[in-house]
Design a protein around this motif. Sequence first.
Motif, mmCIF file in Angstrom:
data_model
loop_
_atom_site.group_PDB
_atom_site.id
_atom_site.type_symbol
_atom_site.label_atom_id
_atom_site.label_comp_id
_atom_site.label_asym_id
_atom_site.label_seq_id
_atom_site.Cartn_x
_atom_site.Cartn_y
_atom_site.Cartn_z
ATOM 1 N N ASP A 146 0.817 -1.207 0.000
ATOM 2 C CA ASP A 146 0.000 0.000 0.000
ATOM 3 C C ASP A 146 0.854 1.261 0.000
ATOM 4 O O ASP A 146 0.818 2.040 -0.956
ATOM 5 N N TYR A 150 4.720 0.948 -5.321
ATOM 6 C CA TYR A 150 5.531 1.150 -6.537
ATOM 7 C C TYR A 150 6.730 0.222 -6.552
ATOM 8 O O TYR A 150 7.101 -0.313 -7.601
ATOM 9 N N GLY B 87 -7.186 1.756 -8.884
ATOM 10 C CA GLY B 87 -6.990 2.786 -7.869
ATOM 11 C C GLY B 87 -6.977 4.168 -8.475
ATOM 12 O O GLY B 87 -7.542 5.116 -7.925
ATOM 13 N N LEU B 88 -6.348 4.269 -9.658
ATOM 14 C CA LEU B 88 -6.301 5.572 -10.337
ATOM 15 C C LEU B 88 -7.690 5.983 -10.806
ATOM 16 O O LEU B 88 -8.081 7.156 -10.704
ATOM 17 N N GLY B 91 -10.241 5.670 -7.240
ATOM 18 C CA GLY B 91 -9.854 6.363 -6.016
ATOM 19 C C GLY B 91 -9.144 7.677 -6.268
ATOM 20 O O GLY B 91 -8.965 8.458 -5.348
ATOM 21 N N GLY B 92 -8.694 7.896 -7.495
ATOM 22 C CA GLY B 92 -8.073 9.174 -7.801
ATOM 23 C C GLY B 92 -6.565 9.172 -7.742
ATOM 24 O O GLY B 92 -5.942 10.181 -8.038
ATOM 25 N N SER B 93 -5.945 8.051 -7.382
ATOM 26 C CA SER B 93 -4.492 8.046 -7.316
ATOM 27 C C SER B 93 -3.995 6.640 -7.599
ATOM 28 O O SER B 93 -4.648 5.661 -7.239
ATOM 29 N N PHE B 94 -2.849 6.553 -8.260
ATOM 30 C CA PHE B 94 -2.276 5.263 -8.620
ATOM 31 C C PHE B 94 -1.982 4.472 -7.359
ATOM 32 O O PHE B 94 -1.387 4.997 -6.420
ATOM 33 N N ILE B 96 -3.834 3.540 -4.979
ATOM 34 C CA ILE B 96 -4.524 3.875 -3.731
ATOM 35 C C ILE B 96 -5.405 2.697 -3.339
ATOM 36 O O ILE B 96 -5.880 1.944 -4.192
ATOM 37 N N PHE B 98 -8.397 1.806 -2.803
ATOM 38 C CA PHE B 98 -9.762 2.315 -2.961
ATOM 39 C C PHE B 98 -10.780 1.412 -2.304
ATOM 40 O O PHE B 98 -11.789 1.870 -1.776
ATOM 41 N N GLN B 101 -10.905 2.166 1.432
ATOM 42 C CA GLN B 101 -11.331 3.513 1.817
ATOM 43 C C GLN B 101 -12.763 3.810 1.418
ATOM 44 O O GLN B 101 -13.415 4.642 2.038
#
Lengths: 183, 152
Positions: A146, A150, B87-88, B91-94, B96, B98, B101
């Motif tokens: 999490d 990356y 997630g991107l 959830g709005g971000s790579f 994340i 989601f 949350q």
Amino acid sequence: MAIFYILLLFIITAAIIAVETKNLLSAVICVGAIGFGASLMFLFLRAPDIAITQIVVEVLGLIILIRVCISRELTFISGPREFFAVVVSVVIIFAIFLAGIKVLETLPAFGTPIFAEVPDAASQTYVEEGLRKTGAANLVASVILDFRAYDTLGEATVLFTAIIGATVILRKKTKKLLEEPDV
Amino acid sequence: MKGMTIIVKIISGWVKVLIFLFGIYIILFGHLTPGGGFAGGVILASCYVLLMLAFGREFVEENLPLPLASKLDCVGALAFAVIAILGLVLGGSFFINFLYQKYLPGEALNLISAGTIPLSNLAIGLKVATSLFLVILVLSMFRPDMSGDKKE
């Protein structure tokens, strides 16, 4: 603490034997002993995640290496070492040793976390809010999948590329694969 | 006769179930107990290596052929990338989390918790298991027939 010194002595002895022995199979088994010693050390340092990974990868790698050693006919190394290579290796090891001393001086004492000395370290956030932010009880999993996903993506990509390379390079020599070009 | 003696064959036939189950357990409970996708995947791969050493390569190839293993490898990598891209999108971000949350918070210390982390563990486990299995399969297929190739 004594267990760490015993393990350290064991690992260093195994490493010296692995370098000095002439029999390739003995050298491979000594490398395995180094890995198992390192795994025990991780276990006593309370890092079971790394200990499991280390022991499992060690077993798999050892099986492959022993298989390779047995199937080769020439398992004895003969002939003197090259002078230049020895000098370069010793110089590089000495440089790493000096750098290691400098790095180890900056670490906190054994058993104290790094955020006790460095304020606002990232690890403090992981330890304090890892469960609330990700919901994973295993903090290592919450970090590698999490917070630092990356890294894991890069690792998976490296493995993927390595497998593609091995499959492509080695399949020229195999007859069975040539019959099935759609692999 | 391919493989090893009858003793090794029978013992590894019993033990393979336990090893496989342990690998699946390590992968599935990676977000609760020590372990995770990588360690569990290596355990699954070593189960196949045990079978390969005991029964010979052909037995394992019938069980899990090389094209299927290659495809499973790709599926694992693709699933991990899809989780990242979802997630991107959602959830709005790579990368994340989601699922945790927004949609499925779950309860801590339960099997269904932590959102995308168990799914990522599954994808990584599938990928690592099939990749390492492929490495060993390809290496054992490889025979350096130098005498035949030099004439070409």
